[in-house]
Scaffold this motif. Structure first.
Motif, PDB file in Angstrom:
ATOM      1  N   ILE A 131      -6.082   3.947 -26.236  1.00 37.98           N
ATOM      2  CA  ILE A 131      -4.694   4.273 -25.886  1.00 37.98           C
ATOM      3  C   ILE A 131      -4.104   3.204 -24.970  1.00 37.98           C
ATOM      4  O   ILE A 131      -2.915   2.890 -25.040  1.00 37.98           O
ATOM      5  N   ASP A 132      -4.940   2.592 -24.123  1.00 40.58           N
ATOM      6  CA  ASP A 132      -4.448   1.491 -23.291  1.00 40.58           C
ATOM      7  C   ASP A 132      -4.257   0.225 -24.118  1.00 40.58           C
ATOM      8  O   ASP A 132      -3.370  -0.576 -23.843  1.00 40.58           O
ATOM      9  N   ARG A 133      -5.101   0.033 -25.131  1.00 46.22           N
ATOM     10  CA  ARG A 133      -4.893  -1.080 -26.059  1.00 46.22           C
ATOM     11  C   ARG A 133      -3.563  -0.909 -26.785  1.00 46.22           C
ATOM     12  O   ARG A 133      -2.828  -1.887 -26.988  1.00 46.22           O
ATOM     13  N   LEU A 134      -3.235   0.334 -27.147  1.00 48.34           N
ATOM     14  CA  LEU A 134      -1.962   0.594 -27.801  1.00 48.34           C
ATOM     15  C   LEU A 134      -0.814   0.224 -26.869  1.00 48.34           C
ATOM     16  O   LEU A 134       0.195  -0.335 -27.319  1.00 48.34           O
ATOM     17  N   MET A 135      -0.949   0.516 -25.588  1.00 50.13           N
ATOM     18  CA  MET A 135       0.076   0.122 -24.625  1.00 50.13           C
ATOM     19  C   MET A 135       0.261  -1.390 -24.619  1.00 50.13           C
ATOM     20  O   MET A 135       1.391  -1.898 -24.640  1.00 50.13           O
ATOM     21  N   LEU A 136      -0.841  -2.129 -24.636  1.00 57.84           N
ATOM     22  CA  LEU A 136      -0.767  -3.590 -24.642  1.00 57.84           C
ATOM     23  C   LEU A 136      -0.164  -4.117 -25.942  1.00 57.84           C
ATOM     24  O   LEU A 136       0.572  -5.102 -25.950  1.00 57.84           O
ATOM     25  N   VAL A 137      -0.471  -3.434 -27.049  1.00 62.16           N
ATOM     26  CA  VAL A 137       0.110  -3.817 -28.338  1.00 62.16           C
ATOM     27  C   VAL A 137       1.621  -3.631 -28.308  1.00 62.16           C
ATOM     28  O   VAL A 137       2.391  -4.491 -28.776  1.00 62.16           O
ATOM     29  N   LEU A 138       2.079  -2.513 -27.750  1.00 60.44           N
ATOM     30  CA  LEU A 138       3.513  -2.256 -27.657  1.00 60.44           C
ATOM     31  C   LEU A 138       4.201  -3.284 -26.765  1.00 60.44           C
ATOM     32  O   LEU A 138       5.315  -3.734 -27.063  1.00 60.44           O
ATOM     33  N   ILE A 139       3.541  -3.657 -25.671  1.00 57.34           N
ATOM     34  CA  ILE A 139       4.102  -4.682 -24.789  1.00 57.34           C
ATOM     35  C   ILE A 139       4.299  -5.988 -25.552  1.00 57.34           C
ATOM     36  O   ILE A 139       5.339  -6.649 -25.431  1.00 57.34           O
ATOM     37  N   ASP A 140       3.306  -6.335 -26.375  1.00 62.03           N
ATOM     38  CA  ASP A 140       3.367  -7.581 -27.134  1.00 62.03           C
ATOM     39  C   ASP A 140       4.384  -7.508 -28.270  1.00 62.03           C
ATOM     40  O   ASP A 140       5.184  -8.428 -28.460  1.00 62.03           O
ATOM     41  N   LYS A 141       4.376  -6.395 -29.005  1.00 59.71           N
ATOM     42  CA  LYS A 141       5.245  -6.274 -30.177  1.00 59.71           C
ATOM     43  C   LYS A 141       6.714  -6.085 -29.802  1.00 59.71           C
ATOM     44  O   LYS A 141       7.612  -6.609 -30.465  1.00 59.71           O
ATOM     45  N   LEU A 142       6.956  -5.316 -28.744  1.00 60.25           N
ATOM     46  CA  LEU A 142       8.322  -4.978 -28.367  1.00 60.25           C
ATOM     47  C   LEU A 142       8.858  -5.868 -27.251  1.00 60.25           C
ATOM     48  O   LEU A 142      10.024  -5.747 -26.875  1.00 60.25           O
ATOM     49  N   HIS A 143       7.995  -6.760 -26.718  1.00 61.89           N
ATOM     50  CA  HIS A 143       8.384  -7.661 -25.630  1.00 61.89           C
ATOM     51  C   HIS A 143       8.986  -6.867 -24.470  1.00 61.89           C
ATOM     52  O   HIS A 143      10.082  -7.157 -23.991  1.00 61.89           O
ATOM     53  N   THR A 144       8.253  -5.851 -24.062  1.00 66.12           N
ATOM     54  CA  THR A 144       8.725  -4.987 -22.997  1.00 66.12           C
ATOM     55  C   THR A 144       7.742  -5.008 -21.846  1.00 66.12           C
ATOM     56  O   THR A 144       6.772  -5.767 -21.840  1.00 66.12           O
ATOM     57  N   SER A 145       7.980  -4.182 -20.843  1.00 65.71           N
ATOM     58  CA  SER A 145       7.150  -4.175 -19.633  1.00 65.71           C
ATOM     59  C   SER A 145       6.073  -3.100 -19.720  1.00 65.71           C
ATOM     60  O   SER A 145       6.109  -2.211 -20.586  1.00 65.71           O
ATOM     61  N   VAL A 146       5.133  -3.194 -18.799  1.00 67.04           N
ATOM     62  CA  VAL A 146       4.095  -2.160 -18.682  1.00 67.04           C
ATOM     63  C   VAL A 146       4.741  -0.802 -18.438  1.00 67.04           C
ATOM     64  O   VAL A 146       4.365   0.202 -19.054  1.00 67.04           O
TER      65      VAL A 146
END
Length: 204
Positions: A131-146
């Motif tokens: 689930i934390d990897r998914l958070m990092l994936v979203l940060i990378d894909k969506l160019h957003t913040s933690v």
């Protein structure tokens, strides 16, 4: 490597202690914790076992989003997390808190432990729980913040916990609103100690 290993397991211990304390505070646990508790109460097995089971699902989701092979190493981290979580819940099972002030203080302390532990173990750059990897994936894909990515995941978990009749309360809503911000701040604090973030600085 030895120091990284110590920091990694220390982070997991702090993170799982934070989750366990939010459950024991009985003000509404974290959204993902509420999902785990809801599944444990409705379908049996322990909270930690459901952590491991859901990790398998998130591994597949992450694989589809990144179009890469499933990151099975994350399952080992999830297994350790599940064991630590069940261990903390067993140790804290005799805790009986009557005062709302004490429970609130415990919940707030748990939020700090959860954010600090998560940031610490992620900064070691070992395999994160899915689930934390998914958070990092979203940060990378969506160019957003933690903070934004974490809040989004918490909101999805909140809906899931509601459907599973998990322990939702004021604390759950507070975690959705502040959990991502606390995690973002924990990353900043670690960076000030010279530990570089695991996400691109342009996304922070």
């Amino acid at each position: 490597m030895r120091v990284r290993g110590i920091l990694f397991f220390s982070g997991l211990l702090l993170m799982t202690l934070g989750i366990a304390l939010t459950i024991e505070a009985d003000l509404g646990t974290s959204p993902f914790g509420a999902v785990l508790v809801g599944l444990a109460e409705s379908a049996g097995m322990t909270v930690g076992m459901w952590e491991i089971i859901l990790a398998c699902l998130f591994i597949m989701v992450n694989s589809l989003l990144t179009r890469t092979a499933p990151e099975l190493a994350g399952l080992l981290t999830a297994f350790a997390t599940g064991l630590f979580l069940d261990g903390w819940l067993f140790v804290l099972s005799g805790m009986h808190l009557e005062s709302i002030i004490t429970r609130t203080g415990l919940f707030l302390a748990a939020q700090l432990l959860l954010a600090a532990g998560t940031a610490l173990y992620l900064h070691t750059k070992f395999a994160p729980i899915p689930i934390d990897r998914l958070m990092l994936v979203l940060i990378d894909k969506l160019h957003t913040s933690v903070a934004v990515a974490r809040t989004f995941l918490y909101a999805v978990c909140l809906v899931s916990a509601f459907l599973l009749a998990g322990p939702i309360g004021p604390g759950t809503v507070l975690t959705v609103l502040l959990g991502g911000i606390l995690l973002q701040y924990a990353f900043i604090v670690l960076q000030r100690f010279g530990i570089m973030p695991i996400y691109e600085s342009s996304n922070s």
